[in-house]
Design a protein around this motif. Structure first.
Motif, short mmCIF file in Angstrom:
data_model
loop_
_atom_site.label_atom_id
_atom_site.label_comp_id
_atom_site.label_asym_id
_atom_site.label_seq_id
_atom_site.Cartn_x
_atom_site.Cartn_y
_atom_site.Cartn_z
N ALA A 66 0.83 -1.21 0.00
CA ALA A 66 0.00 0.00 0.00
C ALA A 66 0.86 1.27 0.00
O ALA A 66 2.01 1.25 0.42
N ARG A 67 0.27 2.36 -0.47
CA ARG A 67 0.95 3.65 -0.45
C ARG A 67 0.79 4.27 0.93
O ARG A 67 -0.31 4.31 1.48
N ARG A 68 1.89 4.75 1.51
CA ARG A 68 1.87 5.27 2.88
C ARG A 68 1.82 6.79 2.91
O ARG A 68 2.25 7.46 1.99
N GLY A 69 1.29 7.28 4.04
CA GLY A 69 1.26 8.72 4.26
C GLY A 69 2.47 9.19 5.04
O GLY A 69 3.41 8.43 5.27
N PRO A 70 2.45 10.43 5.50
CA PRO A 70 3.60 10.98 6.24
C PRO A 70 3.93 10.22 7.52
O PRO A 70 5.07 10.23 7.96
N SER A 71 2.92 9.58 8.12
CA SER A 71 3.17 8.85 9.37
C SER A 71 4.01 7.60 9.13
O SER A 71 4.59 7.06 10.08
N GLY A 72 4.06 7.13 7.89
CA GLY A 72 4.81 5.92 7.59
C GLY A 72 4.16 4.66 8.10
O GLY A 72 4.77 3.59 8.12
N TRP A 73 2.92 4.74 8.52
CA TRP A 73 2.25 3.58 9.13
C TRP A 73 0.96 3.24 8.41
O TRP A 73 0.90 2.29 7.65
N GLN A 74 -0.10 4.05 8.62
CA GLN A 74 -1.36 3.76 7.96
C GLN A 74 -1.30 4.11 6.48
O GLN A 74 -0.75 5.13 6.10
N PRO A 75 -1.90 3.26 5.60
CA PRO A 75 -1.96 3.59 4.17
C PRO A 75 -2.81 4.83 3.92
O PRO A 75 -3.61 5.23 4.78
N VAL A 76 -2.65 5.42 2.76
CA VAL A 76 -3.45 6.60 2.40
C VAL A 76 -4.31 6.34 1.18
O VAL A 76 -4.99 7.25 0.70
N ASP A 77 -4.27 5.12 0.65
CA ASP A 77 -5.08 4.82 -0.53
C ASP A 77 -6.34 4.07 -0.13
O ASP A 77 -6.53 3.72 1.03
N GLY A 78 -7.19 3.79 -1.12
CA GLY A 78 -8.41 3.04 -0.87
C GLY A 78 -9.66 3.88 -0.99
O GLY A 78 -9.61 5.11 -1.15
N GLY A 79 -10.81 3.22 -0.87
CA GLY A 79 -12.09 3.88 -0.97
C GLY A 79 -12.57 4.42 0.36
O GLY A 79 -11.82 4.48 1.35
N TRP A 80 -13.86 4.79 0.41
CA TRP A 80 -14.40 5.40 1.62
C TRP A 80 -14.36 4.45 2.80
O TRP A 80 -14.11 4.87 3.94
N ALA A 81 -14.59 3.15 2.55
CA ALA A 81 -14.55 2.18 3.65
C ALA A 81 -13.14 2.09 4.23
O ALA A 81 -12.95 1.99 5.45
N ASP A 82 -12.13 2.11 3.35
CA ASP A 82 -10.74 2.06 3.81
C ASP A 82 -10.38 3.30 4.61
O ASP A 82 -9.71 3.21 5.64
N ARG A 83 -10.84 4.45 4.15
CA ARG A 83 -10.55 5.69 4.85
C ARG A 83 -11.23 5.70 6.22
O ARG A 83 -10.66 6.19 7.21
N ALA A 84 -12.42 5.15 6.29
CA ALA A 84 -13.13 5.06 7.58
C ALA A 84 -12.37 4.17 8.55
O ALA A 84 -12.24 4.49 9.75
N VAL A 85 -11.84 3.05 8.05
CA VAL A 85 -11.07 2.14 8.89
C VAL A 85 -9.79 2.83 9.37
O VAL A 85 -9.42 2.75 10.55
N GLN A 86 -9.09 3.51 8.46
CA GLN A 86 -7.86 4.21 8.83
C GLN A 86 -8.13 5.29 9.88
O GLN A 86 -7.37 5.42 10.86
N PHE A 87 -9.20 6.05 9.70
CA PHE A 87 -9.58 7.09 10.66
C PHE A 87 -9.83 6.47 12.04
O PHE A 87 -9.36 6.98 13.07
N THR A 88 -10.58 5.36 12.06
CA THR A 88 -10.91 4.70 13.32
C THR A 88 -9.66 4.12 13.98
O THR A 88 -9.49 4.23 15.20
N MET A 89 -8.80 3.51 13.18
CA MET A 89 -7.57 2.94 13.73
C MET A 89 -6.73 4.00 14.43
O MET A 89 -6.25 3.80 15.55
N SER A 99 4.56 12.82 11.06
CA SER A 99 5.53 11.72 11.01
C SER A 99 5.62 11.02 12.35
O SER A 99 5.02 11.45 13.34
N GLU A 100 6.42 9.95 12.41
CA GLU A 100 6.50 9.13 13.61
C GLU A 100 7.09 9.87 14.80
O GLU A 100 6.90 9.46 15.95
N GLU A 101 7.84 10.95 14.55
CA GLU A 101 8.40 11.75 15.64
C GLU A 101 7.79 13.14 15.68
O GLU A 101 8.30 14.02 16.36
N GLY A 102 6.70 13.35 14.96
CA GLY A 102 6.05 14.65 14.89
C GLY A 102 5.16 14.94 16.08
O GLY A 102 4.89 14.07 16.91
N ALA A 103 4.67 16.17 16.13
CA ALA A 103 3.87 16.63 17.27
C ALA A 103 2.58 15.83 17.42
O ALA A 103 2.16 15.52 18.54
#
Length: 420
Positions: A51-74, A298-302
């Protein structure tokens, strides 16, 4: 009995065996069973190795609305919130083990030796688990922490324990806020962190096609988490939740939740509220609803620092919520849903076996060095898969419960610890 036999008997320190089934309380086992579900969900991100990662380097940033809902909840509910729950229950279990031994007549030193053997074997189990299957193992990490904390704090008075809890909390706030304060003074809060750093999930080697190379990466990560992460937690105050577990076990809060309802209600409401609010900015930034510099995410960000600190409150809040449910359910007429409650608590009784079973299913199926199915899953489908894996362990644990058998890893660990 001869005089020599009597003298030999006196020279052997009195030791009782492990906790018996009739001695177990519902709330701790139910909390561990639910914890395993949260852990298996929170560990799904690094299995999505393509998967394509975001600035956090952890949760993915791609996918549909269901994936975004799961990422937000996680990000809001689970990430950096489940491990404090584990730490609290780990500390609680340690203190209850020590108290059961001393109440049965075992000397304090002998009881500490039992804890020490348990910690050492947990380090061995954890490092083996990290090397062979899942680099993010926490058993070895908490095994090393418990080795020191059991020696330093388990025999202290309640007054001393409270003092050290306050000290650890101050350490945690100080070490967590120091980078933020320095960045604020310099006017560089938005640039705190490094979004260009290597993504954290890569240290778990799930995307490595070579099984041998993956094993080497996992071993390195496991050694770092255990022998660098645990000492850092001692310096940075990360052991405060552990000590809170010690204190709660002294009060038998999970065994007797009815005597502590006001404390549990306040802890559940305030802890979960603080934890979720602390994760909300990062979740909003992740889905694009909040404009925040990449470095801050990011992983060391505020935002990650904020999530990490408030995650401790959420973890304790989750324990309190489960204890309240256990009290409500045990006093409910008819006790509907008894099979489900018994099945989930059966997972809690066999938490170590189930925790390792998750990796035994996940890694060979999902990693690139295995069947590589993680390449084809998204955040939402991976969450469904994780729940399915947890349900498999629920079914297995329930079958063992009905048969009156312990978990296989618990059986081996008890023999190693109690030497019988």
């Amino acid at each position: 009995m001869t005089t020599t036999d009597a003298e030999n008997a006196k020279s052997v320190p009195l030791q009782r065996g492990p906790v018996r089934g009739e001695e177990r309380a519902l709330a701790p086992d139910l909390a561990r069973g639910m914890m395993l579900l949260l852990i298996v969900l929170s560990n799904t991100a690094f299995h999505l190795w393509a998967a394509r990662r975001g600035p956090s380097g952890w949760q993915p940033v791609d996918g549909g609305w269901a994936d975004r809902a799961v990422q937000f909840t996680m990000i809001t509910v689970l990430d950096l919130r489940v491990y404090p729950l584990f730490a609290f229950l780990f500390g609680y279990g340690m203190m209850r083990l020590y108290l059961r031994q001393t109440e049965a007549g075992t000397s304090g030193r002998a009881a500490v030796r039992i804890l020490r053997r348990r910690s050492l074997w947990l380090i061995v189990i954890g490092l083996s688990h990290a090397t062979l299957l899942m680099a993010g193992d926490i058993v070895g990490y908490y095994g090393l922490l418990s080795l020191f904390l059991g020696w330093l704090f388990v025999r202290r008075s309640e007054r001393a324990l409270k003092w050290w809890i306050g000290t650890a909390a101050a350490q945690l706030v100080l070490f967590s806020s120091l980078p933020v304060v320095i960045a604020l003074i310099r006017g560089e809060l938005g640039s705190l962190g490094d979004s260009g750093a290597e993504a954290g999930f890569e240290a778990y080697a799930s995307g490595e096609e070579s099984a041998l190379a993956a094993l080497g990466t996992r071993l390195t990560t496991g050694l770092f988490i255990t022998f660098v992460g645990a000492p850092f937690a001692l310096v940075g105050g990360g052991y405060v939740v552990f000590l809170l577990g010690f204190w709660a076990a002294r009060r038998r809060i999970l065994e007797e939740p009815g005597r502590h309802l006001r404390l549990l209600r306040r802890t559940a409401v305030s802890g979960i509220a603080v934890g979720w609010l602390g994760g909300l900015p990062a979740a909003l930034a992740h889905v694009g609803a909040l404009d925040v510099p990449d470095d801050a995410q990011s992983e060391e960000g505020a935002l990650t620092i904020l999530r990490d600190v408030t995650g401790n409150a959420a973890g304790i809040g989750y324990v309190a919520a489960v204890a309240l449910f256990a009290h409500w359910w045990t006093h409910r007429p008819g006790r509907r849903g008894a099979t489900a409650v018994v099945a989930v608590s059966a997972v809690g009784k066999r938490s170590l076996s189930c925790y390792l079973a998750h990796s035994l299913i996940f890694s060979p199926l999902l990693a690139a060095w295995g069947l590589g199915l993680g390449e084809h899953l998204t955040s939402a489908t991976m969450a469904v898969f994780a729940v399915g894996v947890w349900l498999v362990t629920v079914a297995g644990s329930y079958a063992l419960e009905r048969a009156g058998r312990r978990g296989p890893v618990e059986t081996v660990l008890r023999r190693l610890v109690y030497r019988s």
